[in-house]
Scaffold this motif. Structure first.
Motif, PDB file in Angstrom:
ATOM      1  N   GLY A  38       2.731  -1.334  -6.574  1.00 48.87           N
ATOM      2  CA  GLY A  38       2.800  -2.497  -6.263  1.00 48.87           C
ATOM      3  C   GLY A  38       4.211  -3.002  -6.724  1.00 48.87           C
ATOM      4  N   LYS A  39       5.202  -2.256  -7.048  1.00 48.25           N
ATOM      5  CA  LYS A  39       6.483  -2.517  -7.537  1.00 48.25           C
ATOM      6  C   LYS A  39       7.171  -1.910  -6.713  1.00 48.25           C
ATOM      7  CE  LYS A  39       5.123  -4.581 -11.642  1.00 48.25           C
ATOM      8  NZ  LYS A  39       5.318  -5.882 -11.816  1.00 48.25           N
ATOM      9  N   ALA A  40       8.740  -2.706  -6.601  1.00 46.03           N
ATOM     10  CA  ALA A  40       9.797  -2.005  -5.568  1.00 46.03           C
ATOM     11  C   ALA A  40      10.032  -0.486  -6.415  1.00 46.03           C
ATOM     12  CB  ALA A  40      10.999  -2.727  -5.785  1.00 46.03           C
ATOM     13  N   PRO A  61       5.532   1.651   0.675  1.00 45.71           N
ATOM     14  CA  PRO A  61       6.135   2.843  -0.058  1.00 45.71           C
ATOM     15  C   PRO A  61       5.585   4.136  -0.055  1.00 45.71           C
ATOM     16  CG  PRO A  61       5.203   1.270  -1.421  1.00 45.71           C
ATOM     17  CD  PRO A  61       4.681   0.727  -0.176  1.00 45.71           C
ATOM     18  N   ALA A  62       6.496   5.107  -0.236  1.00 45.96           N
ATOM     19  CA  ALA A  62       5.811   6.583  -0.271  1.00 45.96           C
ATOM     20  C   ALA A  62       5.648   7.015  -1.784  1.00 45.96           C
ATOM     21  CB  ALA A  62       6.619   7.468   0.680  1.00 45.96           C
ATOM     22  N   LYS A  96       0.846  -1.272  -0.053  1.00 47.35           N
ATOM     23  CA  LYS A  96       0.139   0.096  -0.057  1.00 47.35           C
ATOM     24  C   LYS A  96       0.827   1.060   0.030  1.00 47.35           C
ATOM     25  CE  LYS A  96      -3.789   2.262   2.509  1.00 47.35           C
ATOM     26  NZ  LYS A  96      -4.652   1.855   3.545  1.00 47.35           N
ATOM     27  N   LEU A  97       0.491   2.052  -0.835  1.00 49.73           N
ATOM     28  CA  LEU A  97       1.279   3.416  -0.842  1.00 49.73           C
ATOM     29  C   LEU A  97       1.141   4.193   0.270  1.00 49.73           C
ATOM     30  CD1 LEU A  97       3.109   4.714  -3.118  1.00 49.73           C
ATOM     31  CD2 LEU A  97       1.244   6.053  -3.798  1.00 49.73           C
ATOM     32  N   LEU A  98       2.053   4.673   0.759  1.00 48.88           N
ATOM     33  CA  LEU A  98       2.185   5.717   2.172  1.00 48.88           C
ATOM     34  C   LEU A  98       2.018   6.932   1.678  1.00 48.88           C
ATOM     35  CD1 LEU A  98       2.943   5.266   5.182  1.00 48.88           C
ATOM     36  CD2 LEU A  98       4.935   6.043   4.625  1.00 48.88           C
ATOM     37  N   PRO A  99       1.022   7.677   2.411  1.00 47.29           N
ATOM     38  CA  PRO A  99       1.003   9.106   2.292  1.00 47.29           C
ATOM     39  C   PRO A  99       2.208   9.818   2.498  1.00 47.29           C
ATOM     40  CG  PRO A  99      -0.568   8.440   4.056  1.00 47.29           C
ATOM     41  CD  PRO A  99      -0.030   7.335   3.450  1.00 47.29           C
ATOM     42  N   ASP A 105      15.043  -9.328  -8.488  1.00 42.44           N
ATOM     43  CA  ASP A 105      13.669  -9.742  -7.761  1.00 42.44           C
ATOM     44  C   ASP A 105      14.036  -9.329  -6.292  1.00 42.44           C
ATOM     45  OD1 ASP A 105      11.916 -11.094  -6.200  1.00 42.44           O
ATOM     46  OD2 ASP A 105      12.284 -13.054  -7.299  1.00 42.44           O
ATOM     47  N   PRO A 106      13.427  -8.341  -5.894  1.00 40.18           N
ATOM     48  CA  PRO A 106      13.546  -7.644  -4.589  1.00 40.18           C
ATOM     49  C   PRO A 106      13.203  -8.742  -3.430  1.00 40.18           C
ATOM     50  CG  PRO A 106      11.559  -6.462  -5.416  1.00 40.18           C
ATOM     51  CD  PRO A 106      12.505  -7.548  -6.594  1.00 40.18           C
TER      52      PRO A 106
END
Length: 693
Positions: free
Chosen positions: A673-675, A664-665, A3-6, A142-143
């Motif tokens: 959804g990707k690194a 992630p932000a 989930k994208l962090l604000p 591949d993270p």
């Protein structure tokens, strides 16, 4: 799906606290390492400087007014300066007539978009990302299944400085050199526990540091630039690659350790920031915030050693990354000399896949940022360097040997010795306005400019020290302490230092210093005119009689950055209602038209960092135009401006307080959804024409 962090929170000065934590070890929260009581700019030059040097420095300023277009004033071929400028020192300024050649694009508006934003009519592509394989046998990234072995064959993390060099015999290809400043383990690893990193995570981080050499290929139809994996010139240098110490301090007792009793062989390079490219075809890389990797300085028993470590910002116990748990060379209580083997300028030959990179001790040891050479009239390289710390110094090195032209083996071998012999200097700047007119607010003095004269104070030449009480080896290894002793000018974080290929004038990015004027700290002076300086400024200097080897120079502030509506800003005399706002200048480069390009780090104006072009001469001198912005949490690094292409290194995207691999932000560069991956970006004009014309 992650989930994208604000976007939340911000570190004072515009950076996220997360960035400060992993890049520089929270330097802003630690006591300023420079506690010396040396003189400040604007004071009378002390007895360490000869009267001859004083007169030469003063002559530069007089010459500036006298020679006009041929000297420090108007550039050759420029239009006549208006009366207001002519009445001053001849530094031209005028209302705009048209965009400066090379900067004719619609400026990008300040923004907070989570993408690389470029001007209308321009396109972009990702050249290479963190983890892209570049060596034979390296797997696809591949993270979730990353390994140290894989990372050692892949492009490193947090790309910073960039160099593009020609590749003869391979049409449409060039050699890209990039350095990798630091790792942010919270963004790199799923489930990362900062208190208990695993050995595999640490070894991946070692492999993600360092340098990369990778061949790139252009698409002549579009301007797109892509990496060529598995080319025979592609290389990775990491925190465990062997490097060689060369020059006058090599073999010193100060550089010997249990693992290296010769004091000449070092494992790895750390925290590489800006750098330079040499006229003889090599790349230079600057080791910067190396202090943060070394633990237990407080446990060192020898008081003198402990004090020297403190001058370089090493005072505490365990480190953030805990590397000392896995390799005792990072434990200063066990290996106090290991830290002395970092903080140098590294030279790499990208054309020789078997060469060993060299750390050049003649250029001094400090938190290096930048190392861009220019040549004297007789062919000797002069290298300008900044020490990126609050209240630290500006340096230059003048080689005693001239460059040999040509590509013969003899010429290449000779040129690889040029940075081992010469004289190391530090700068002393003196303002020409009464101290009472420099009140710390940024208000211009009565003569209408922040300017003055300066001298280069010699520190050491070969095996000869010019600093009383210090040997030459001590000067090179403990350069900050030598500069303290001779009374160098305390600057506001001197970062990149670049000489103009067209005029020879030298430009210095002074990123910021919110401690200027604080209790117990140096107050404002004419070269650093704002207390609590959170936006930074750009210094411009000209050597005595245009000789890079001279010991005197004239200087002035080219830009005093920030919001143009703030009266404490200055844009080379250009009308402030016609410039892009700019904050925290960091890396610098030039285009073929003589325009200065500035990337920013830690924009304190509430918008994202970016890349800016500014004319240095003519009717548009001082007009700042924003060319691009970078994504959320990112910094703009390593700008390169070619005729048809601009390259930037997008460093630490998504590095926002509270962010992690799972939260992630940023969704850049590959989408939600990707690194989140630091990457190199190329920008070109859609119509195929040259940039900014």
């Amino acid at each position: 799906m992650r989930k994208l962090l604000p976007l939340i929170g911000s570190h004072p000065g515009g950076r996220a606290a997360l960035t400060c934590r992993y890049r520089c070890g929270d330097a802003c929260f630690h006591e300023v390492p420079n506690t010396s009581g040396n003189e400040y700019a604007g004071d009378v030059i002390a007895g360490a400087l000869s009267r001859r040097s004083m007169l030469r420095a003063g002559a530069v300023v007089g010459a500036a007014a006298a020679v006009g277009a041929a000297g420090l004033g108007q550039a050759p071929g420029a239009g006549a300066a208006p009366a207001a400028a002519a009445a001053g020192k001849g530094w031209e300024k005028s209302r705009p007539l048209d965009g400066a050649r090379g900067l004719r694009f619609a400026p990008v508006a300040p923004n907070t978009a989570d993408k690389v934003t470029v001007p209308a009519g321009y396109e972009q592509n990702i050249v290479i990302r963190w983890g892209d394989p570049i060596l034979r046998g390296a797997p696809a990234f591949d993270p979730e299944k990353q390994s140290a072995k894989a990372q050692a064959g892949q492009f490193g993390y947090n790309n910073d400085f960039l160099v593009l060099l020609p590749l003869k015999g391979e049409r449409g290809r060039q050699v890209l050199f990039a350095n990798h400043e630091y790792t942010d383990e919270q963004l790199m690893f799923p489930g990362y526990d900062p208190a208990n990193p695993t050995r595999e995570q640490v070894e991946i981080a070692w492999a993600a540091h360092g340098l990369s050499v990778v061949v790139v290929e252009e698409d002549r139809r579009t301007g797109k630039l892509t990496a060529v994996p598995r080319h025979h010139l592609n290389r990775r240098f990491t925190a465990t690659t062997e490097f060689r110490l060369t020059g006058p301090a090599a073999g010193s007792d100060l550089l010997k350790t249990s693992a290296d009793p010769t004091g000449t062989r070092v494992l790895g390079t750390l925290n590489n920031c800006a750098g330079g490219s040499t006229p003889w075809g090599t790349a230079l890389s600057a080791e910067e915030n190396f202090n943060q990797y070394f633990a237990n300085a407080a446990s060192v028993t020898d008081a003198d050693t402990r004090a020297k470590l403190a001058r370089y910002g090493m005072t505490g116990g365990a480190t953030e990354r805990k590397w000392e748990r896995f390799d005792e060379r990072f434990d200063l209580a066990k290996e106090p000399n290991e830290a002395n083997r970092f903080g140098w300028i590294v030279e790499v030959d990208p054309y020789d896949p078997d060469s060993v990179p060299r750390k050049r001790t003649a250029l001094g040891r400090f938190k290096h940022e930048a190392a861009q050479p220019r040549l004297t009239a007789d062919g000797r390289p002069v290298v300008y360097m900044g020490d990126d710390e609050r209240f630290d110094y500006l340096y230059k090195f003048v080689s005693s040997k001239a460059m040999m032209k040509g590509d013969s083996r003899r010429a290449r071998e000779h040129n690889l010795t040029l940075l081992d012999e010469g004289t190391l200097y530090v700068a002393k700047l003196t303002g020409d306005s009464p101290a009472a007119q420099i009140d710390g607010s940024g208000k211009l003095p009565n003569d209408g400019e922040f300017d003055g004269s300066g001298v280069w104070i010699p520190l050491a030449t070969g095996d000869t020290s010019h600093v009383p009480g210090m040997t030459a080896e001590e000067v090179y290894v403990h350069t900050r302490i030598a500069a303290d002793k001779v009374g160098a000018t305390k600057m506001d974080r001197p970062e990149d230092v670049e000489p103009s290929p067209r005029t020879g004038r030298v430009y210095v990015a002074l990123t910021n210093n919110t401690q200027r004027g604080a209790a117990g700290k140096a107050g404002a002076d004419e070269a650093n005119p704002r207390n609590g300086n959170k936006h930074g400024h750009v210094l411009e200097l000209a050597e005595h009689w245009d000789d890079p080897a001279a010991d005197g120079f004239a200087w002035r502030l080219f830009l005093v950055c920030g919001d143009p509506e703030d009266p404490a800003t200055y844009f080379g005399g250009f009308p402030k209602d016609q410039v892009s706002p700019i904050s925290c200048p960091d890396n610098l480069t030039f285009d073929d038209y003589g325009n200065l390009w500035i990337s920013t780090d830690g924009n304190a104006l509430g918008t994202h960092d970016g890349l800016f072009g500014v004319a240095t001469a003519g009717e548009r001198r001082g007009e700042v135009r924003q060319f691009l912005t970078v994504p959320t949490g990112a910094e703009t690094c390593g700008p390169l401006v070619q005729d048809r292409r601009v390259l930037v290194a997008v460093q630490h995207p998504g590095e926002v307080d509270g962010a992690s691999y799972e939260k992630p932000a940023s969704a850049w560069p590959d989408g939600q959804g990707k690194a989140v991956r630091p990457s190199v970006v190329a920008v070109w004009r859609r119509d195929g024409r040259n940039i900014g014309v």
